[in-house]
Scaffold this motif. Sequence first.
Motif, PDB file in Angstrom:
ATOM      1  N   ASN A 133      68.690  44.318  -1.404  1.00 30.66           N
ATOM      2  CA  ASN A 133      67.707  43.573  -0.601  1.00 30.66           C
ATOM      3  C   ASN A 133      66.772  44.498   0.174  1.00 30.66           C
ATOM      4  O   ASN A 133      65.924  44.053   0.916  1.00 30.66           O
ATOM      5  N   SER A 134      66.942  45.829  -0.010  1.00 26.74           N
ATOM      6  CA  SER A 134      66.122  46.764   0.749  1.00 26.74           C
ATOM      7  C   SER A 134      64.678  46.753   0.258  1.00 26.74           C
ATOM      8  O   SER A 134      64.406  46.750  -0.944  1.00 26.74           O
ATOM      9  N   PRO A 149      73.383  40.570  -1.102  1.00 19.92           N
ATOM     10  CA  PRO A 149      72.849  41.920  -1.368  1.00 19.92           C
ATOM     11  C   PRO A 149      73.994  42.875  -1.719  1.00 19.92           C
ATOM     12  O   PRO A 149      75.118  42.703  -1.241  1.00 19.92           O
TER      13      PRO A 149
HETATM   14  C1  LIG Z   1      70.300  43.209   3.561  1.00 23.14           C
HETATM   15  O1  LIG Z   1      71.522  42.489   3.651  1.00 23.14           O
HETATM   16  C2  LIG Z   1      72.405  42.967   4.655  1.00 23.14           C
HETATM   17  C3  LIG Z   1      73.712  42.186   4.553  1.00 23.14           C
HETATM   18  O2  LIG Z   1      73.473  40.820   4.394  1.00 23.14           O
HETATM   19  C4  LIG Z   1      71.727  42.792   6.037  1.00 23.14           C
HETATM   20  O3  LIG Z   1      72.578  43.288   7.037  1.00 23.14           O
HETATM   21  C5  LIG Z   1      70.433  43.572   6.028  1.00 23.14           C
HETATM   22  O4  LIG Z   1      69.727  43.362   7.247  1.00 23.14           O
HETATM   23  C6  LIG Z   1      69.542  43.133   4.869  1.00 23.14           C
HETATM   24  N1  LIG Z   1      68.388  44.026   4.785  1.00 23.14           N
HETATM   25  C7  LIG Z   1      67.148  43.576   4.593  1.00 23.14           C
HETATM   26  C8  LIG Z   1      66.079  44.620   4.539  1.00 23.14           C
HETATM   27  O5  LIG Z   1      66.894  42.407   4.451  1.00 23.14           O
END
Ligand SMILES: *[C@@H]1O[C@H](CO)[C@@H](O)[C@H](O)[C@H]1NC(C)=O
Length: 566
Positions: free
Chosen positions: A93-94, A113
């Motif tokens: 999800n990055s 993610p």
């Molecule tokens: C990606 O998912 C993780 C776990 O759900 C979360 O902590 C993190 O903020 C998310 N990162 C982004 C960039 O959305």
Amino acid sequence: MMGSLSPLLLPLSLLFHGHLAYPWKCPDEPRSSSLDPTVRYDLPNYVAPGPIQNLISKDGQEPLVFVAITNHLQVLHGSDLRILQSVTTGPTNSSQCSQCSQCKMGSARPDQPEDTESRVLVVDTEEDILYSCGSSLRGLCFLHQLTGAKIADSKCLFNKMENSPLLCRDCVSSPLGTLLTVVTNRHAVYFFLASSVDSRVAGSYSPASVSVRRLLYTEDGFTEGFQSLTVLPQFRDSYPIRYLHTFRTEYFVYFLTVQLEELGGTAYHSRVVRLSTKEEEMRSYQELVLECRFEPKRRRRSAEPLTQTENFNILQAAHVAPVGDSLAGELGLNPEDLVLFAAFAQSDPQSIRPRRRSALCAFPLNLINKFIRRGMKKCCSNVRSVRRLRGLHYFQPEMYCPNNVNMSVPGYDRSCWNVPTLVDLPLYRVDYFNGHMDGVLFTSVYVTSQEGLTIGHLGTSDGRVLQVVLQRGCNPLTLSNFSLSDTHPVSRDVTRIGDNLLFVTGNKVTQVSVTGPGCRHILTCSHCLRAPRFMGCGWCKNGCSRQGECQGAWNQHSCSPIITEV
Ligand SMILES: *[C@@H]1O[C@H](CO)[C@@H](O)[C@H](O)[C@H]1NC(C)=O
Ligand SMILES: *[C@@H]1O[C@H](CO)[C@@H](O)[C@H](O)[C@H]1NC(C)=O
């Protein structure tokens, strides 16, 4: 009575143990005290921000090294290991992971993610392409186009229309391990894959055990209807197959495995799997058991019981290479013939866990192919004998060899040859170390040849590298034995760029010349001067060194003090 027979028995045993027949050819082994294993060498290295999961190199005009760690793929310069590029591969999800957002997976996309652990990293040098497959996104792969010493473009090999939990042709890597060999055949790119599976992995979005998949020309996935073999549902949790190494020749792709000797058994052994590069089906799938043994020399007194042959059953690492002229001669090979060098360990009975007792065996590829051919002929000829089973009952129903094919009839039915088969007799070779590698667990092997000699570079679980001259029938001659890491084993992935080998220990990549780390570990002058010339060692005042490291008189000829005129 027995005693009087022994003079007769001795020449016989010499005859049967060919390696005893020319003991006078073995050079003196240096006393272990003339090599100092505690000498530290300051070697060029790169330390990654996390444990290195995969490493691969691309040699050539612009040599590159690719290093995979969790969520990152790094590109290093091949000669000085400086970092050129770091590509984000996760978490999925990055926003940094541009390749992640590119994958159009539809309903196949996991809800949560995920971090990306690297599982497969392969370079196609002909096409300047890097393939990487990770733990995230159903084990899919990316195709990375290399341009100007950089990853210029990455494509997601997944087609959302074509994949479901029941049938996923783009699901490639398994959390239990996957190996890939890429074959290009008439412009089509094929993935030859082997994955470990259990019921959970095989249950949904399965990577299959062994498969051949053709890449779509559109480079967004694989063609439908690929062929595969997968462990049958009832054996998935009781019959694990561990895949350790893959390589190819012009005609065949090979995988090396560690697996149970039989269904329901408890003892493990090692096998080679062979597939034809020209075939997409699994018809030419064959397995052959590889054994690495130590056969203690027979005692002269025939009254003494024979010591038992020791079997080193667990394959640890392997490397395929041509050998130097002298070993080629001893093995009866042509200089260009390839040999599979395989490091093995012994396990406790009924266990897959290797003990600290290792061996190294060499299997010429033409011998492996000959054994497979002979086994198939035995299965498919009408020689009157017991009926043979095809084997591989974890992949296919029990089947007998037909035993009724007359191969002298022109145009005989070849269908017998086109069924996956386990060759019934193992191929065994004898340990190069003659059972001496006690207290040592080999974890990697790489073989080079220099000045006609065959040099084995063996990594250990203690983070050390042993460089030895391999000779048939003589104990290997140790050239060096040095430490790369006090905390991490040497990883199975060893790669070569030019005259350097790259070893991985934990987070670190270390560059070691094929000529050795240096000469300081050689303590005596006579041993220093007897070192093979390619090591570049000479005597300098009161130590062994390379010429460039010596301030003062350096020579490779004499141990007597050099008389300088006043
Ligand atoms: C990606 O998912 C993780 C776990 O759900 C979360 O902590 C993190 O903020 C998310 N990162 C982004 C960039 O959305
Ligand atoms: C195989 O076929 C050849 C030629 O037809 C025949 O001469 C031979 O007897 C056959 N062998 C057997 C064992 O049936």
